[in-house]
Design a protein around this motif. Sequence first.
Motif, PDB file in Angstrom:
ATOM      1  N   SER A 109       0.870  -1.283   0.048  1.00 33.31           N
ATOM      2  CA  SER A 109      -0.082  -0.087  -0.085  1.00 33.31           C
ATOM      3  C   SER A 109       1.028   1.223  -0.012  1.00 33.31           C
ATOM      4  O   SER A 109       2.030   1.241   0.638  1.00 33.31           O
ATOM      5  N   ARG A 110       0.362   2.273  -0.737  1.00 30.79           N
ATOM      6  CA  ARG A 110       0.945   3.620  -0.925  1.00 30.79           C
ATOM      7  C   ARG A 110       0.804   4.396   0.476  1.00 30.79           C
ATOM      8  O   ARG A 110      -0.569   4.406   0.754  1.00 30.79           O
ATOM      9  N   ARG A 111       1.608   4.895   1.191  1.00 30.31           N
ATOM     10  CA  ARG A 111       1.218   5.691   2.531  1.00 30.31           C
ATOM     11  C   ARG A 111       0.626   6.747   2.090  1.00 30.31           C
ATOM     12  O   ARG A 111      -0.227   7.465   2.672  1.00 30.31           O
ATOM     13  N   SER A 112       0.970   7.517   0.802  1.00 30.17           N
ATOM     14  CA  SER A 112       0.367   8.713   0.563  1.00 30.17           C
ATOM     15  C   SER A 112       0.192   8.595  -1.177  1.00 30.17           C
ATOM     16  O   SER A 112       1.222   8.951  -1.803  1.00 30.17           O
ATOM     17  N   PRO A 113      -0.844   8.116  -1.527  1.00 29.55           N
ATOM     18  CA  PRO A 113      -0.945   7.960  -2.880  1.00 29.55           C
ATOM     19  C   PRO A 113      -0.903   9.336  -3.652  1.00 29.55           C
ATOM     20  O   PRO A 113      -0.158   9.237  -4.831  1.00 29.55           O
ATOM     21  N   GLY A 114      -1.478  10.360  -3.156  1.00 30.91           N
ATOM     22  CA  GLY A 114      -1.320  11.750  -3.857  1.00 30.91           C
ATOM     23  C   GLY A 114      -0.057  11.773  -3.895  1.00 30.91           C
ATOM     24  O   GLY A 114       0.534  12.589  -5.009  1.00 30.91           O
ATOM     25  N   GLU A 115       1.098  11.881  -2.972  1.00 33.92           N
ATOM     26  CA  GLU A 115       2.477  12.022  -3.175  1.00 33.92           C
ATOM     27  C   GLU A 115       3.204  11.316  -4.331  1.00 33.92           C
ATOM     28  O   GLU A 115       3.971  11.846  -4.934  1.00 33.92           O
ATOM     29  N   ALA A 116       2.862   9.864  -4.135  1.00 39.71           N
ATOM     30  CA  ALA A 116       3.428   8.990  -5.126  1.00 39.71           C
ATOM     31  C   ALA A 116       2.933   9.584  -6.665  1.00 39.71           C
ATOM     32  O   ALA A 116       3.744   9.360  -7.702  1.00 39.71           O
ATOM     33  N   VAL A 117       1.684   9.934  -6.808  1.00 36.26           N
ATOM     34  CA  VAL A 117       1.219  10.567  -8.124  1.00 36.26           C
ATOM     35  C   VAL A 117       2.048  11.736  -8.514  1.00 36.26           C
ATOM     36  O   VAL A 117       2.277  11.873  -9.725  1.00 36.26           O
ATOM     37  N   ALA A 118       2.153  12.560  -7.370  1.00 37.71           N
ATOM     38  CA  ALA A 118       2.740  13.994  -7.690  1.00 37.71           C
ATOM     39  C   ALA A 118       4.195  13.716  -8.271  1.00 37.71           C
ATOM     40  O   ALA A 118       4.460  14.301  -9.048  1.00 37.71           O
ATOM     41  N   TYR A 119       4.958  12.868  -7.601  1.00 35.99           N
ATOM     42  CA  TYR A 119       6.200  12.423  -7.921  1.00 35.99           C
ATOM     43  C   TYR A 119       6.300  11.924  -9.269  1.00 35.99           C
ATOM     44  O   TYR A 119       7.176  12.431  -9.825  1.00 35.99           O
ATOM     45  N   ALA A 120       5.473  11.065  -9.613  1.00 37.25           N
ATOM     46  CA  ALA A 120       5.325  10.621 -11.001  1.00 37.25           C
ATOM     47  C   ALA A 120       5.092  11.557 -12.102  1.00 37.25           C
ATOM     48  O   ALA A 120       5.711  11.367 -13.174  1.00 37.25           O
ATOM     49  N   LEU A 121       4.218  12.323 -11.894  1.00 38.23           N
ATOM     50  CA  LEU A 121       3.836  13.422 -12.670  1.00 38.23           C
ATOM     51  C   LEU A 121       5.137  14.228 -12.849  1.00 38.23           C
ATOM     52  O   LEU A 121       5.370  14.723 -14.161  1.00 38.23           O
ATOM     53  N   ARG A 122       5.828  14.662 -11.791  1.00 37.88           N
ATOM     54  CA  ARG A 122       6.984  15.574 -11.985  1.00 37.88           C
ATOM     55  C   ARG A 122       8.164  14.907 -12.744  1.00 37.88           C
ATOM     56  O   ARG A 122       8.931  15.622 -13.441  1.00 37.88           O
ATOM     57  N   ALA A 123       8.255  13.401 -12.674  1.00 38.98           N
ATOM     58  CA  ALA A 123       9.189  12.839 -13.129  1.00 38.98           C
ATOM     59  C   ALA A 123       8.886  12.880 -14.679  1.00 38.98           C
ATOM     60  O   ALA A 123       9.826  12.733 -15.377  1.00 38.98           O
ATOM     61  N   ARG A 124       7.794  13.073 -15.068  1.00 30.75           N
ATOM     62  CA  ARG A 124       7.550  13.267 -16.538  1.00 30.75           C
ATOM     63  C   ARG A 124       7.530  14.807 -17.024  1.00 30.75           C
ATOM     64  O   ARG A 124       7.144  14.995 -18.165  1.00 30.75           O
ATOM     65  N   GLY A 125       8.066  15.563 -15.950  1.00 25.87           N
ATOM     66  CA  GLY A 125       8.185  16.972 -16.605  1.00 25.87           C
ATOM     67  C   GLY A 125       7.103  17.968 -16.365  1.00 25.87           C
ATOM     68  O   GLY A 125       6.940  19.283 -16.752  1.00 25.87           O
ATOM     69  N   HIS A 126       5.991  17.302 -15.672  1.00 30.28           N
ATOM     70  CA  HIS A 126       4.962  18.281 -15.311  1.00 30.28           C
ATOM     71  C   HIS A 126       5.099  18.947 -14.069  1.00 30.28           C
ATOM     72  O   HIS A 126       5.768  18.591 -12.973  1.00 30.28           O
ATOM     73  N   GLU A 127       4.475  20.306 -13.980  1.00 28.97           N
ATOM     74  CA  GLU A 127       4.589  21.265 -12.875  1.00 28.97           C
ATOM     75  C   GLU A 127       3.525  20.823 -11.818  1.00 28.97           C
ATOM     76  O   GLU A 127       2.464  20.770 -12.362  1.00 28.97           O
ATOM     77  N   VAL A 128       3.847  20.405 -10.832  1.00 32.96           N
ATOM     78  CA  VAL A 128       2.933  19.926  -9.898  1.00 32.96           C
ATOM     79  C   VAL A 128       3.064  20.662  -8.576  1.00 32.96           C
ATOM     80  O   VAL A 128       3.998  20.523  -7.597  1.00 32.96           O
ATOM     81  N   PRO A 129       2.162  21.794  -8.235  1.00 33.17           N
ATOM     82  CA  PRO A 129       2.328  22.538  -7.060  1.00 33.17           C
ATOM     83  C   PRO A 129       1.875  22.050  -5.917  1.00 33.17           C
ATOM     84  O   PRO A 129       0.961  20.975  -6.048  1.00 33.17           O
ATOM     85  N   PRO A 130       2.107  22.472  -4.609  1.00 34.08           N
ATOM     86  CA  PRO A 130       1.794  21.762  -3.475  1.00 34.08           C
ATOM     87  C   PRO A 130       0.266  21.523  -3.319  1.00 34.08           C
ATOM     88  O   PRO A 130      -0.165  20.674  -2.804  1.00 34.08           O
ATOM     89  N   SER A 131      -0.491  22.722  -3.934  1.00 35.08           N
ATOM     90  CA  SER A 131      -2.170  22.694  -3.931  1.00 35.08           C
ATOM     91  C   SER A 131      -2.580  21.512  -4.575  1.00 35.08           C
ATOM     92  O   SER A 131      -3.708  21.002  -4.405  1.00 35.08           O
ATOM     93  N   LEU A 166      -1.993  18.377  -4.111  1.00 39.67           N
ATOM     94  CA  LEU A 166      -2.433  17.430  -3.210  1.00 39.67           C
ATOM     95  C   LEU A 166      -3.929  17.172  -2.286  1.00 39.67           C
ATOM     96  O   LEU A 166      -4.638  16.588  -2.409  1.00 39.67           O
ATOM     97  N   SER A 167      -4.317  18.742  -2.310  1.00 33.21           N
ATOM     98  CA  SER A 167      -5.711  18.973  -1.660  1.00 33.21           C
ATOM     99  C   SER A 167      -6.528  18.657  -3.062  1.00 33.21           C
ATOM    100  O   SER A 167      -7.821  17.948  -2.951  1.00 33.21           O
ATOM    101  N   ALA A 168      -6.322  18.911  -4.108  1.00 36.13           N
ATOM    102  CA  ALA A 168      -7.218  18.713  -5.295  1.00 36.13           C
ATOM    103  C   ALA A 168      -7.147  17.171  -5.709  1.00 36.13           C
ATOM    104  O   ALA A 168      -8.425  16.907  -5.785  1.00 36.13           O
ATOM    105  N   TYR A 169      -6.271  16.573  -5.675  1.00 33.03           N
ATOM    106  CA  TYR A 169      -6.124  15.202  -5.567  1.00 33.03           C
ATOM    107  C   TYR A 169      -7.149  14.297  -4.715  1.00 33.03           C
ATOM    108  O   TYR A 169      -7.794  13.418  -4.900  1.00 33.03           O
ATOM    109  N   ARG A 170      -7.267  14.708  -3.495  1.00 33.16           N
ATOM    110  CA  ARG A 170      -8.300  14.326  -2.615  1.00 33.16           C
ATOM    111  C   ARG A 170      -9.535  14.728  -2.581  1.00 33.16           C
ATOM    112  O   ARG A 170     -10.607  14.301  -1.903  1.00 33.16           O
ATOM    113  N   SER A 171      -9.792  15.765  -3.532  1.00 31.08           N
ATOM    114  CA  SER A 171     -11.177  16.370  -3.622  1.00 31.08           C
ATOM    115  C   SER A 171     -12.047  15.832  -4.795  1.00 31.08           C
ATOM    116  O   SER A 171     -11.184  15.386  -5.698  1.00 31.08           O
ATOM    117  N   HIS A 172     -13.262  15.840  -4.716  1.00 29.16           N
ATOM    118  CA  HIS A 172     -13.951  15.116  -5.763  1.00 29.16           C
ATOM    119  C   HIS A 172     -13.913  16.318  -7.009  1.00 29.16           C
ATOM    120  O   HIS A 172     -13.931  17.359  -6.786  1.00 29.16           O
TER     121      HIS A 172
END
Length: 226
Positions: free
Chosen positions: A34-56, A58-64
Amino acid sequence: MSNEPPNTFKFSFIDETVVVLSVDLFGTLVSAASRRSPGEAVAYALRARGHEVPPSFLSAYRSHQFDVHPALEVPLQHHVRAALQSVGTEASIQSVHAALLKAFDVPVSPTPLADPILQIIGEASTRSAILSNCSLTGLVPQTLARAGLNPTGFDVVVSSVDIGVRKPDPRSFRAVAGLLGADVTDVIHVGDSPRTDGGVVTAGGRFVQIDPMDPTSIEKLQEEVT
């Protein structure tokens, strides 16, 4: 041409006995880290592909991001793309999807009861399927491959993102029955969660609860199919 009489017992058996088995994936056939923080794992993977991922993000990821009924499955790649757009980042759906498959490519292994379950499916079922709650397109086949499980042993492999609805909604079990060319009343669904997998009973089928850590629980399935 053979002079032997036809095997009437065999054909009678096939015509009169229909065993349709549907099996849960995560927690039943495979154990996944299990991922302790799926949102952080997703953010890391997006950044690794060159996307800008601001701190905000994570909140959007957890929201509908979409106003839909809880039983309906929104593809995770669409949810994440919408979350990125809400914080000012544009990304193609293809790039988001690739990042997500990387983010959720975690260590997996067959559960202790995977082999006995697969053996029963091979010996006793007329038709069989994997039915998994999974919102990411392609994650189920990726997980099967990582666990060393051959999906060709099943007639269909389907996840909630494929059919648009999640277990325990009865429509998910009716959908898999339809894909197997069977009536849902013939479906025996095997899983570890009474809350989600047990929804097959509402649809008109039967539920066999398996505890992968309890070897004796396989006996319930053996009794159901014999």
